[in-house]
Design a protein around this motif. Structure first.
Motif, PDB file in Angstrom:
ATOM      1  N   GLU A  30     -11.039   5.044  -3.722  1.00 26.71           N
ATOM      2  CA  GLU A  30     -10.805   3.604  -3.634  1.00 26.71           C
ATOM      3  C   GLU A  30     -12.187   2.961  -3.740  1.00 26.71           C
ATOM      4  O   GLU A  30     -12.966   2.979  -2.783  1.00 26.71           O
ATOM      5  CB  GLU A  30     -10.130   3.288  -2.285  1.00 26.71           C
ATOM      6  CG  GLU A  30      -9.475   1.952  -2.288  1.00 26.71           C
ATOM      7  CD  GLU A  30      -8.940   1.515  -0.935  1.00 26.71           C
ATOM      8  OE1 GLU A  30      -8.957   2.279   0.036  1.00 26.71           O
ATOM      9  OE2 GLU A  30      -8.504   0.345  -0.868  1.00 26.71           O
ATOM     10  N   GLU A  63     -10.267  -2.673  -7.184  1.00 26.01           N
ATOM     11  CA  GLU A  63      -9.886  -4.036  -6.840  1.00 26.01           C
ATOM     12  C   GLU A  63     -11.149  -4.830  -6.553  1.00 26.01           C
ATOM     13  O   GLU A  63     -11.503  -5.091  -5.405  1.00 26.01           O
ATOM     14  CB  GLU A  63      -8.950  -4.055  -5.635  1.00 26.01           C
ATOM     15  CG  GLU A  63      -8.210  -5.363  -5.538  1.00 26.01           C
ATOM     16  CD  GLU A  63      -7.697  -5.623  -4.145  1.00 26.01           C
ATOM     17  OE1 GLU A  63      -7.437  -4.679  -3.396  1.00 26.01           O
ATOM     18  OE2 GLU A  63      -7.585  -6.816  -3.804  1.00 26.01           O
ATOM     19  N   SER A  98       0.840  -1.212   0.000  1.00 24.53           N
ATOM     20  CA  SER A  98       0.000   0.000   0.000  1.00 24.53           C
ATOM     21  C   SER A  98       0.869   1.254   0.000  1.00 24.53           C
ATOM     22  O   SER A  98       0.563   2.251  -0.650  1.00 24.53           O
ATOM     23  CB  SER A  98      -0.921   0.013   1.227  1.00 24.53           C
ATOM     24  OG  SER A  98      -1.825  -1.061   1.165  1.00 24.53           O
ATOM     25  N   CYS A 112     -13.086  -0.785  -1.279  1.00 23.68           N
ATOM     26  CA  CYS A 112     -12.001  -0.472  -0.333  1.00 23.68           C
ATOM     27  C   CYS A 112     -11.655  -1.596   0.632  1.00 23.68           C
ATOM     28  O   CYS A 112     -10.547  -1.624   1.145  1.00 23.68           O
ATOM     29  CB  CYS A 112     -12.292   0.817   0.394  1.00 23.68           C
ATOM     30  SG  CYS A 112     -13.407   0.631   1.768  1.00 23.68           S
ATOM     31  N   TYR A 159      -8.422   6.588  -9.552  1.00 21.08           N
ATOM     32  CA  TYR A 159      -9.383   5.589  -9.069  1.00 21.08           C
ATOM     33  C   TYR A 159      -8.624   4.287  -8.847  1.00 21.08           C
ATOM     34  O   TYR A 159      -7.982   3.769  -9.763  1.00 21.08           O
ATOM     35  CB  TYR A 159     -10.485   5.366 -10.103  1.00 21.08           C
ATOM     36  CG  TYR A 159     -11.272   6.620 -10.423  1.00 21.08           C
ATOM     37  CD1 TYR A 159     -12.496   6.870  -9.821  1.00 21.08           C
ATOM     38  CD2 TYR A 159     -10.773   7.560 -11.331  1.00 21.08           C
ATOM     39  CE1 TYR A 159     -13.216   8.029 -10.107  1.00 21.08           C
ATOM     40  CE2 TYR A 159     -11.491   8.714 -11.623  1.00 21.08           C
ATOM     41  CZ  TYR A 159     -12.702   8.945 -11.014  1.00 21.08           C
ATOM     42  OH  TYR A 159     -13.413  10.083 -11.299  1.00 21.08           O
ATOM     43  N   ILE A 160      -8.720   3.769  -7.622  1.00 22.38           N
ATOM     44  CA  ILE A 160      -8.103   2.481  -7.316  1.00 22.38           C
ATOM     45  C   ILE A 160      -9.215   1.438  -7.390  1.00 22.38           C
ATOM     46  O   ILE A 160     -10.254   1.587  -6.732  1.00 22.38           O
ATOM     47  CB  ILE A 160      -7.478   2.490  -5.896  1.00 22.38           C
ATOM     48  CG1 ILE A 160      -6.430   3.609  -5.758  1.00 22.38           C
ATOM     49  CG2 ILE A 160      -6.881   1.125  -5.564  1.00 22.38           C
ATOM     50  CD1 ILE A 160      -5.205   3.469  -6.621  1.00 22.38           C
ATOM     51  N   ALA A 181     -13.947   6.507  -0.371  1.00 20.40           N
ATOM     52  CA  ALA A 181     -13.897   5.050  -0.394  1.00 20.40           C
ATOM     53  C   ALA A 181     -15.292   4.461  -0.331  1.00 20.40           C
ATOM     54  O   ALA A 181     -16.169   4.984   0.364  1.00 20.40           O
ATOM     55  CB  ALA A 181     -13.069   4.542   0.785  1.00 20.40           C
ATOM     56  N   LEU A 196      -5.298   0.824   1.544  1.00 23.31           N
ATOM     57  CA  LEU A 196      -4.706   1.611   0.455  1.00 23.31           C
ATOM     58  C   LEU A 196      -5.056   3.083   0.632  1.00 23.31           C
ATOM     59  O   LEU A 196      -4.196   3.962   0.500  1.00 23.31           O
ATOM     60  CB  LEU A 196      -5.221   1.108  -0.892  1.00 23.31           C
ATOM     61  CG  LEU A 196      -4.571  -0.177  -1.403  1.00 23.31           C
ATOM     62  CD1 LEU A 196      -5.478  -0.869  -2.423  1.00 23.31           C
ATOM     63  CD2 LEU A 196      -3.211   0.122  -2.017  1.00 23.31           C
ATOM     64  N   GLY A 197      -6.322   3.337   0.951  1.00 23.70           N
ATOM     65  CA  GLY A 197      -6.766   4.721   1.135  1.00 23.70           C
ATOM     66  C   GLY A 197      -6.050   5.401   2.293  1.00 23.70           C
ATOM     67  O   GLY A 197      -5.739   6.593   2.222  1.00 23.70           O
ATOM     68  N   THR A 200     -10.295   9.169   5.789  1.00 22.18           N
ATOM     69  CA  THR A 200     -10.968   8.595   4.613  1.00 22.18           C
ATOM     70  C   THR A 200     -12.474   8.873   4.671  1.00 22.18           C
ATOM     71  O   THR A 200     -13.089   8.732   5.725  1.00 22.18           O
ATOM     72  CB  THR A 200     -10.766   7.055   4.587  1.00 22.18           C
ATOM     73  OG1 THR A 200      -9.380   6.783   4.645  1.00 22.18           O
ATOM     74  CG2 THR A 200     -11.368   6.439   3.332  1.00 22.18           C
TER      75      THR A 200
END
Ligand SMILES: C[S@@+](CC[C@H](N)C(=O)[O-])C[C@H]1O[C@@H](n2cnc3c(N)ncnc32)[C@H](O)[C@@H]1O
Length: 255
Positions: A97, A167, A73, A100, A164-165, A119, A105-106, A141
């Motif tokens: 994120e 996953e 991260s 999340c 933008y993350i 998030a 990560l955030g 966050t």
């Protein structure tokens, strides 16, 4: 049982019977030992597994299997900071994120970039645990219990460095053969289309976590038309010799 067998067995427990259960301190250390080679290797929000229980950190089995630990991260956050260096002034970028989970990560993105991260997670159990953890570690966050598709239109685009993350859950898209990004839930091309639609096609940055075993060339297929910026690879490898990776792309016109 071989080290790989022990690892797969743990993953099955985390994603199966332990999926919605808060892990004990001993179980968090077991994740560290088996997945990362030592209890401290499993570390989130700057807190290693041996200290998580005393710090009141709440991790569900599923999140332990899916999360991005501190080392990766932090690398991701520094990579995004570096990519933002090349932007042409303008407003502070938006950072989101979209799936999340732990929100780790955030937390690192927020700390390194010095801005609040937006998030989303739509699982109420994960949301509650993460909200508690973010509060415990003082992370600013802006977490919502929401589908990412509902969050996207709330985020007013600011400029091409908006990040933008993504996953999404891998589910059956992951097997010992590798990860198929066209089979995640939802499939990655659908998420990218949702992001671009919410921005009226304006360019942005996207970061995505994978392992280094990609099936069916699905990373290239999913990001066809996007511009690859960089890939970072996690160390050490997992017990099955796969490695975590994070890829960054520029999405949108002019890429
Ligand atoms: C692979 S995990 C993300 C792990 C995260 N990066 C971390 O470091 O902990 C995927 C997360 O996305 C959430 N999720 C699944 N579908 C979603 C959706 N449509 N919108 C928002 N969150 C979603 C799941 O509840 C799960 O917590």
């Amino acid at each position: 049982m071989s080290a790989v067998g022990v690892y797969y067995d743990l993953c099955q427990r985390l994603m199966g019977p332990w999926r919605t259960r808060m892990l004990s301190g001993a179980e968090l250390c077991e994740v560290g030992r088996i997945v990362y080679g030592r209890p401290e290797g499993f570390s989130l929000y700057g807190v290693g597994a041996p200290a998580m229980e005393a710090a009141g950190i709440r991790i569900l089995g599923r999140t332990a299997a899916e999360c991005c630990v501190d080392t990766m991260s932090l690398d991701v956050a520094h990579a995004v900071a570096d990519l933002h260096l090349h932007r042409d002034g303008g407003d502070e970028p938006l950072v989101a994120e979209l799936f999340c989970g732990s929100g780790n990560l955030g937390v690192h993105l927020g700390r390194v970039l010095g801005l609040p991260v937006y998030a989303a997670d739509l699982d109420p159990l994960i949301y509650r645990a993460t909200r508690h953890n973010l509060h415990s570690v003082g992370a600013p966050t802006r977490l919502q219990l929401i589908d990412y598709r509902e969050l996207l239109p709330e985020l007013t685009p600011r400029g091409p460095a908006d990040t933008y993350i993504i996953e999404p859950p891998w589910g059956p898209a992951i097997s010992p053969l590798g990860l198929d990004l066209l089979g995640t839930s939802p499939p990655v091309p659908e998420i990218l289309a949702d992001i671009l639609r919410a921005r009226d096609g304006r360019p942005c940055l996207v970061g995505i976590k994978t392992i280094d075993r990609i099936r069916h060339d699905s990373l290239n297929v999913a990001f066809a038309g996007a511009h690859h910026l960089r890939t970072i690879t996690g160390e050490p490898p997992f017990p099955d010799a796969s490695r975590m990776q994070f890829h960054f792309y520029r999405l949108g016109p002019g890429t």
